[in-house]
Design a protein around this motif. Sequence first.
Motif, mmCIF file in Angstrom:
data_model
loop_
_atom_site.group_PDB
_atom_site.id
_atom_site.type_symbol
_atom_site.label_atom_id
_atom_site.label_comp_id
_atom_site.label_asym_id
_atom_site.label_seq_id
_atom_site.Cartn_x
_atom_site.Cartn_y
_atom_site.Cartn_z
ATOM 1 N N SER A 38 27.366 -45.911 40.278
ATOM 2 C CA SER A 38 27.003 -44.731 41.055
ATOM 3 C C SER A 38 27.573 -43.500 40.357
ATOM 4 N N ASP A 39 26.928 -42.371 40.563
ATOM 5 C CA ASP A 39 27.447 -41.111 40.019
ATOM 6 C C ASP A 39 28.435 -40.449 40.974
ATOM 7 N N THR A 40 28.694 -41.068 42.116
ATOM 8 C CA THR A 40 29.579 -40.495 43.128
ATOM 9 C C THR A 40 31.042 -40.612 42.706
ATOM 10 N N HIS A 41 31.773 -39.534 42.940
ATOM 11 C CA HIS A 41 33.220 -39.504 42.717
ATOM 12 C C HIS A 41 33.841 -38.715 43.861
ATOM 13 N N THR A 42 35.002 -39.151 44.292
ATOM 14 C CA THR A 42 35.776 -38.403 45.280
ATOM 15 C C THR A 42 37.216 -38.322 44.784
ATOM 16 N N ARG A 43 37.993 -37.505 45.442
ATOM 17 C CA ARG A 43 39.389 -37.364 45.045
ATOM 18 C C ARG A 43 40.286 -37.590 46.245
ATOM 19 N N CYS A 44 41.250 -38.477 46.061
ATOM 20 C CA CYS A 44 42.278 -38.716 47.069
ATOM 21 C C CYS A 44 43.512 -37.920 46.643
ATOM 22 N N PRO A 45 44.180 -37.249 47.589
ATOM 23 C CA PRO A 45 45.344 -36.433 47.218
ATOM 24 C C PRO A 45 46.455 -37.210 46.506
ATOM 25 N N TRP A 46 46.614 -38.499 46.852
ATOM 26 C CA TRP A 46 47.717 -39.222 46.218
ATOM 27 C C TRP A 46 47.263 -40.328 45.260
ATOM 28 N N LYS A 47 46.013 -40.791 45.363
ATOM 29 C CA LYS A 47 45.552 -41.865 44.467
ATOM 30 C C LYS A 47 44.806 -41.324 43.250
ATOM 31 N N GLY A 48 44.174 -40.178 43.384
ATOM 32 C CA GLY A 48 43.436 -39.596 42.266
ATOM 33 C C GLY A 48 41.938 -39.713 42.452
ATOM 34 N N LYS A 49 41.212 -39.715 41.337
ATOM 35 C CA LYS A 49 39.750 -39.707 41.333
ATOM 36 C C LYS A 49 39.188 -41.123 41.484
ATOM 37 N N ALA A 50 38.341 -41.294 42.512
ATOM 38 C CA ALA A 50 37.681 -42.582 42.760
ATOM 39 C C ALA A 50 36.273 -42.550 42.187
ATOM 40 N N SER A 51 35.849 -43.693 41.675
ATOM 41 C CA SER A 51 34.474 -43.905 41.238
ATOM 42 C C SER A 51 33.860 -44.947 42.161
ATOM 43 N N TYR A 52 32.524 -44.957 42.234
ATOM 44 C CA TYR A 52 31.830 -45.811 43.201
ATOM 45 C C TYR A 52 30.792 -46.711 42.547
ATOM 46 N N PHE A 53 30.472 -47.791 43.266
ATOM 47 C CA PHE A 53 29.362 -48.667 42.941
ATOM 48 C C PHE A 53 28.459 -48.765 44.163
ATOM 49 N N HIS A 54 27.163 -48.916 43.931
ATOM 50 C CA HIS A 54 26.256 -49.368 44.972
ATOM 51 C C HIS A 54 26.317 -50.897 44.909
ATOM 52 N N ILE A 55 26.053 -51.538 46.034
ATOM 53 C CA ILE A 55 25.935 -52.996 46.042
ATOM 54 C C ILE A 55 24.456 -53.314 46.227
ATOM 55 N N LYS A 56 23.951 -54.190 45.372
ATOM 56 C CA LYS A 56 22.533 -54.566 45.444
ATOM 57 C C LYS A 56 22.414 -56.075 45.570
ATOM 58 N N VAL A 57 21.748 -56.504 46.643
ATOM 59 C CA VAL A 57 21.465 -57.918 46.882
ATOM 60 C C VAL A 57 19.953 -58.014 47.080
ATOM 61 N N GLY A 58 19.281 -58.652 46.146
ATOM 62 C CA GLY A 58 17.824 -58.698 46.200
ATOM 63 C C GLY A 58 17.271 -57.284 46.140
ATOM 64 N N ALA A 59 16.401 -56.938 47.076
ATOM 65 C CA ALA A 59 15.804 -55.595 47.115
ATOM 66 C C ALA A 59 16.633 -54.614 47.945
ATOM 67 N N GLU A 60 17.713 -55.104 48.566
ATOM 68 C CA GLU A 60 18.519 -54.247 49.445
ATOM 69 C C GLU A 60 19.684 -53.616 48.691
ATOM 70 N N LYS A 61 19.886 -52.326 48.939
ATOM 71 C CA LYS A 61 20.949 -51.590 48.256
ATOM 72 C C LYS A 61 21.832 -50.895 49.286
ATOM 73 N N ASN A 62 23.147 -51.053 49.133
ATOM 74 C CA ASN A 62 24.137 -50.409 49.995
ATOM 75 C C ASN A 62 24.803 -49.328 49.147
ATOM 76 N N GLU A 63 24.413 -48.089 49.385
ATOM 77 C CA GLU A 63 24.846 -46.956 48.556
ATOM 78 C C GLU A 63 26.348 -46.702 48.660
ATOM 79 N N ASP A 64 26.983 -46.601 47.507
ATOM 80 C CA ASP A 64 28.410 -46.234 47.417
ATOM 81 C C ASP A 64 29.300 -47.099 48.309
ATOM 82 N N ALA A 65 28.998 -48.389 48.378
ATOM 83 C CA ALA A 65 29.719 -49.292 49.286
ATOM 84 C C ALA A 65 30.986 -49.883 48.677
ATOM 85 N N ALA A 66 31.250 -49.579 47.415
ATOM 86 C CA ALA A 66 32.470 -50.065 46.760
ATOM 87 C C ALA A 66 33.069 -48.922 45.963
ATOM 88 N N TRP A 67 34.399 -48.860 45.933
ATOM 89 C CA TRP A 67 35.049 -47.815 45.148
ATOM 90 C C TRP A 67 36.260 -48.375 44.425
#
Length: 93
Positions: A38-67
Motif C-alpha cells: 500500500s502507498d499509505t503511511h502514518t506516523r506514531c509519535p513514539w513508534k515512528g513511520k508506519a507502512s501498510y499492506f492491503h490483504i487480498k484473499v481471492g477477489a476480496e481486498k481489505n485495504e490497509d488492514a496490516a501495518w
Amino acid sequence: MKAVWKNKIIAESDETRIVENNHYFPMSAVKQEFLVNSDTHTRCPWKGKASYFHIKVGAEKNEDAAWFYPSPSKAAKPIENYVAFWKGVLITE
C-alpha cells in the motif's frame, strides 16, 4: 497466535509481540501471498513511520488492514519488521 481473514490464516506465530494491545507478528510468519503493498503511511509519535499492506484473499481486498514499522524509533525497535492487523482480521490463539 493466528491472524485470520476470510477463513484464511494470514499469519501464525508463537513469537508475537504485544504493543498497545496489538499482536505484532514477525514478518517471516506472515504469508506473503496475501499481502499487497500500500502507498499509505502514518506516523506514531513514539513508534515512528508506519507502512501498510492491503490483504487480498481471492477477489476480496481489505485495504490497509496490516501495518508495520520498517525503521521504527529506538523505543519501538522490538517491533521492527513485525506486522500487526486490524479492520476485521481476527487475532486468535
